[in-house]
Design an enzyme around this catalytic site. Structure first.
Site, PDB file in Angstrom:
ATOM      1  CB  CYS A 105      -0.929   0.019   1.210  1.00 41.79           C
ATOM      2  SG  CYS A 105      -2.188  -1.268   1.199  1.00 41.79           S
ATOM      3  CB  CYS A 184      -3.630  -8.392   3.411  1.00 47.97           C
ATOM      4  SG  CYS A 184      -3.740  -6.957   2.306  1.00 47.97           S
ATOM      5  CE1 TYR A 239      -2.126  -6.591 -25.748  1.00 45.09           C
ATOM      6  CE2 TYR A 239      -3.658  -4.936 -26.566  1.00 45.09           C
ATOM      7  CZ  TYR A 239      -2.384  -5.471 -26.514  1.00 45.09           C
ATOM      8  OH  TYR A 239      -1.373  -4.881 -27.227  1.00 45.09           O
ATOM      9  CB  CYS A 331      -4.048  -1.192 -15.192  1.00 42.96           C
ATOM     10  SG  CYS A 331      -2.759  -2.099 -16.084  1.00 42.96           S
TER      11      CYS A 331
END
Length: 379
Positions: A105, A184, A239, A331
């Protein structure tokens, strides 16, 4: 798309020839500058750029250098003491978040609404710097975290490393070093549901599927809204993964045979064929497969490439087919901006962009860009 089903391998520091004495461990004060792509802020010390994690723009902090030698142009550092905090700073909810701890993070020290503002600034900066576009960007919240609005409990697929004694662990930032972790906080209490708009998708146990529970539906919505598919049109889904976008494109154009999927992973391509019956599913490197296909006009194209982007070879083969509209799911904002610039060279303009907070507490952000031919009647 060609992505692994779990976490990507940890990014490690590249081996390079030392340029003088190591400055790792050096402490000094800095005033923190703007957020940058990659989960750090940029500060300056004696004329040198310092990429600082665990800080916020405008803060006065003490940093410790984590990578760098005397001759380097920039150093990497962690903020280990906050002298003047930002109003947006919060106590990280996870006990493993922070300097010299779990590297998963980047933004747990930031209030969730401001995390989105920082990500929006990064997307806008990348588009301005790499594509010459001045665009106001808003990063949208996506339902699916637990509890709602917390930015936690959203990761439906989680992998842990393990210590020699069997305890589960996570890796430090840019390192293979392990930190023992009991749990987590990003991990979802529920497994991934491969169900979108009442359609169930066949996905391999280790195959790619978006880890945020709200991601598949919101991305499908954004892609379809941008493309506005019409009955009888043809489409390429590049993709294609397991056929998430192709499935709903086929519904809108009215004939699955008019939607061609190209996917680099053969197992995923096989699942795509099952998920979108009747649609051609071609397995192989996208640029190579496109190069073998006839260069015939196509109405619509969806691109959902891995982090490095589609790149010029694929973009140029897309524009050679003169689609009226392209939906680009990205992304990585830098890769998106570079490819948008390549599209612009060939007469395709960015008509709209939506950004989504599919990875709260990290610097990652997902975008859906909509591109149209400059002379198109679609605006």
């Amino acid at each position: 798309m060609t992505r692994s089903g779990g976490r990507r391998p940890p990014r490690t520091a590249r081996a390079r020839t030392p340029r003088g004495e190591s400055r790792v461990g050096t402490r000094f004060e800095v005033e923190v500058g703007p957020i940058a792509h990659g989960g750090f802020c940029v500060a300056r010390h004696e004329g040198r750029a310092v990429f600082v994690r665990h800080a916020l723009p405008g803060e006065q902090v003490v940093v410790v250098v984590t990578e760098g030698t005397e001759g380097d142009r920039f150093w990497r550092a962690d903020a280990v003491e906050v002298l003047v905090p930002s109003a947006h700073r919060v106590v990280p909810p996870c006990p493993y978040a922070g300097p010299d701890a779990c590297g998963g993070c980047d933004l747990q020290h930031v209030a969730v609404p401001h995390q989105r503002e920082l990500k929006a600034a990064v997307v806008a900066e990348q588009l301005r710097r790499l594509a010459g576009l001045d665009l106001a960007v808003t990063v949208e919240a996506v339902p699916g975290d637990t509890p709602p609005g917390s930015g936690l409990g959203w990761r439906t697929r989680q992998r842990y490393a393990h210590l020699p004694d069997g305890r589960q662990a996570m890796r430090k930032h840019r390192s293979h070093d392990l930190v023992p972790v009991d749990h987590c906080l990003l991990e979802s209490p529920d497994p991934a549901a491969h169900l979108v708009r009442d359609v169930s998708f066949d996905v391999a146990g280790d195959g790619f599927w978006q880890v945020h529970p709200g991601a598949p539906a919101i991305l499908v919505e954004a892609v379809l809204a941008g493309l506005d598919p019409r009955p009888g049109e043809s489409a390429l889904d590049l993709y294609a993964g397991v056929g998430l976008f192709a499935r709903f494109l086929a519904d809108r154009v009215g004939d699955a045979r008019r939607v061609t999927m190209v996917e680099g992973d053969r197992a995923a391509s096989g699942h795509a064929a099952a998920n979108v019956p009747g649609a051609p599913a071609l397995a192989g490197d996208v640029a190579t497969v496109l190069g073998r296909l006839p260069v015939e006009p196509v109405d619509l194209v969806v691109l959902d490439p891995p982090r490095e982007g589609a790149k010029r070879a694929v973009v140029e083969q897309v524009v050679a087919r003169t689609p009226r509209a392209v939906a680009y799911v990205a992304c990585d904002p830098a890769a998106l901006a570079r490819d948008v610039a390549t599209f612009a060279e060939h007469g395709y303009a960015l008509a709209s962009l939506r950004a989504f907070d599919l990875f709260p507490m990290t610097h990652h952000v997902e975008c859906v860009a909509h591109l149209v031919k400059s002379d198109s009647d679609l605006r």
